[in-house]
Write a protein that holds these residues in place. Sequence first.
Motif, short mmCIF file in Angstrom:
data_model
loop_
_atom_site.label_atom_id
_atom_site.label_comp_id
_atom_site.label_asym_id
_atom_site.label_seq_id
_atom_site.Cartn_x
_atom_site.Cartn_y
_atom_site.Cartn_z
N VAL A 131 0.95 -1.16 -0.07
CA VAL A 131 -0.01 -0.07 -0.03
C VAL A 131 0.77 1.09 0.17
O VAL A 131 0.51 2.17 -0.36
N ALA A 132 2.03 1.24 0.76
CA ALA A 132 2.99 2.35 0.52
C ALA A 132 3.61 2.40 -0.86
O ALA A 132 4.19 3.66 -1.12
N GLN A 133 3.42 1.51 -1.79
CA GLN A 133 3.99 1.70 -3.25
C GLN A 133 3.28 2.00 -4.30
O GLN A 133 3.62 2.72 -5.17
N THR A 134 1.79 1.61 -3.90
CA THR A 134 1.02 1.51 -5.22
C THR A 134 -0.38 2.33 -5.23
O THR A 134 -0.78 2.94 -6.17
N PHE A 135 -0.48 2.94 -4.05
CA PHE A 135 -1.85 3.51 -4.11
C PHE A 135 -1.93 4.90 -4.41
O PHE A 135 -2.96 5.33 -4.81
N PHE A 136 -0.80 5.60 -4.07
CA PHE A 136 -0.96 7.19 -4.51
C PHE A 136 0.47 7.65 -4.74
O PHE A 136 1.51 7.00 -4.08
N PRO A 137 0.77 8.73 -5.31
CA PRO A 137 1.95 9.44 -5.74
C PRO A 137 2.59 9.71 -4.36
O PRO A 137 2.13 10.17 -3.58
N ARG A 138 3.72 9.37 -4.27
CA ARG A 138 4.68 9.49 -2.95
C ARG A 138 4.76 11.16 -2.76
O ARG A 138 4.92 11.54 -1.64
N SER A 139 4.83 12.10 -3.72
CA SER A 139 4.93 13.52 -3.32
C SER A 139 3.92 14.30 -4.17
O SER A 139 3.37 13.95 -5.07
N VAL A 140 3.85 15.53 -3.60
CA VAL A 140 2.75 16.32 -4.25
C VAL A 140 3.52 17.71 -4.50
O VAL A 140 4.44 18.07 -3.73
N THR A 141 3.49 18.41 -5.44
CA THR A 141 3.71 19.79 -5.92
C THR A 141 2.63 20.40 -5.64
O THR A 141 1.57 20.66 -6.57
#
Lengths: 407, 155
Positions: free
Chosen positions: A188-198
């Motif tokens: 879940v830490a790899q695939t669920f959402f982008p790791r960063s936001v701009t």
Amino acid sequence: MKDGPSRHWLRIIGAACACAGRAACFVPAWLGLAAVAWTTGASAADAPSAVAETAPPEPGALHYEFGRGLKLGDTGFTLGGYVTGEYKHLDGEASRLRSSHASAFVWWEGMDRVKLFAEVDLLDGVSGNQNDYDEHSGGRRVSLERLYGDYTFSDALALRLGKFLTPVGRWNQVHADPLVWTTTAPMVAQTFFPRSVTGASLGGNVPVWGRAVGYSVYLSNGREWRADSQEDPFAKVLGGRLVLPLGSDLQLGISAANYQLRSRNGEPQQLRGVDLYWSRGGIEFSAEWLLTRGTAVAGQEIDPDRDHDTGPSPINPVPNPYEHGGPRSTRGGYVQGVLPLGRHLFAVARTDWLHDPRTITFVRQHLVGVTWRPNAGTSVKLEYMRPSQAQPPTTTQGIVASVCVLF
Amino acid sequence: MRQLLRRALHGALLLSLGVGALGNAWAADGRLAVIVAANGGPTNGWSLEDLALIYRRKKQFVGSARVQPINLPAQHPLRRFFSQQVLHKTPEELEDYWRDLYFNGISPPFVLASEEAMIRFVASTPGAVGYVSQCVADKRVVVVATIDGGPACSK
């Protein structure tokens, strides 16, 4: 600097930093820094207290503390980073040794209310076999992990502008190798959402009954700075996170976000998550649960440029869940426990799972391992993972080991 | 009247902190004094809960002034007493906490080697807060809170 050995180390660090200015020197410089830091840390581990401690800055003085970075006098600058060497021996694959991360970060706090922070990560800098391009890790590349500025109005309100880690769950906030107990991250830490936001965020800590309740509200219009080629960045996101301390040892996190990913043509998605963290006397328990919901449109989900996104990873056995249209709901989570075996040695066990009814029935992965943390900056990890029985053939099992140095 | 009220509140705070610390595991009769600069530092808003937030770097401002917490070395008896009474963890148990915060650009409080160094630094640094045995606190600093039951006076 007061003592000779520290001055000697700083000369070496200075030479390494100068060398690091040239790309070709980046890897050896960082590995050299890690070796220096590790040597310093190893001697620190023999001291009565392994707690890293720093004196107040003096004008013009440099102060290096292993695992706490290099403070450049009273300029407000601190330099730090970490390196990770990783070994994988997975069923059905050739064994592989590589430098998975060489990360450098710097921050500046020269004014009371202003802070600037930047982190650059060299991924797959050194591999046991350079001709063997790893389609799953993406090969050698430099990633801008974070670049932001903070303005703190008060403890309860700070504005952040730039690129920052997505405030979802606990793992993503502290995902750096020396900070986590295992080399492999939960699915879940790899695939669920982008790791960063701009984008922008507002956050802070609000005292409630003597404890600091943390919050963060963030948004982005998708102008991602130097997006990692292995990630599918946000096209748009509005999210928030709340961290509730339920005692001195226990905290509960709640995350929510509405977003669109760049690869899926404006498909709206919702993310909801809960995480728990408890720690006392070296024993630690953590868990996360995440759910995403969306409505995929068949034939429009996949970015044609992202051919790497079509297969499962040997470490992360998750098939592409977006190849079919229609409504979908993906959920997953992990439960992890850490138990001290000695003063610096810890046992780790984790079960993580992922459920996507459209593409896979259920993936569950188990992991057991040991982690040795002899001082504030060093982690040596060895873990064995295997899937549950009756898993799809894409899952894998094997041994992964790593050495991480935070400096 | 306001001055009288402030003194009364201050006295109540000291009393409550002292009483609250009775019966802890430290079988000593020392008293730990939390100190700020005598000239200009804020003298209220120093409850144990506030100190915990300050020493965890969750609270950066007291009023509009930026606060700078200072520690004694991890093996110092006063540091260990303060850490357990205020933060409810030993310095070693907080290592993982500080490792996580360092990754986000937050450093733990600076450390000074002795109580005298602590007094000198706090007295000369706006916003600094530290702790010493009450018996060594002098007019250079203001005692804003005390905790009973700590290590015996070092003087």
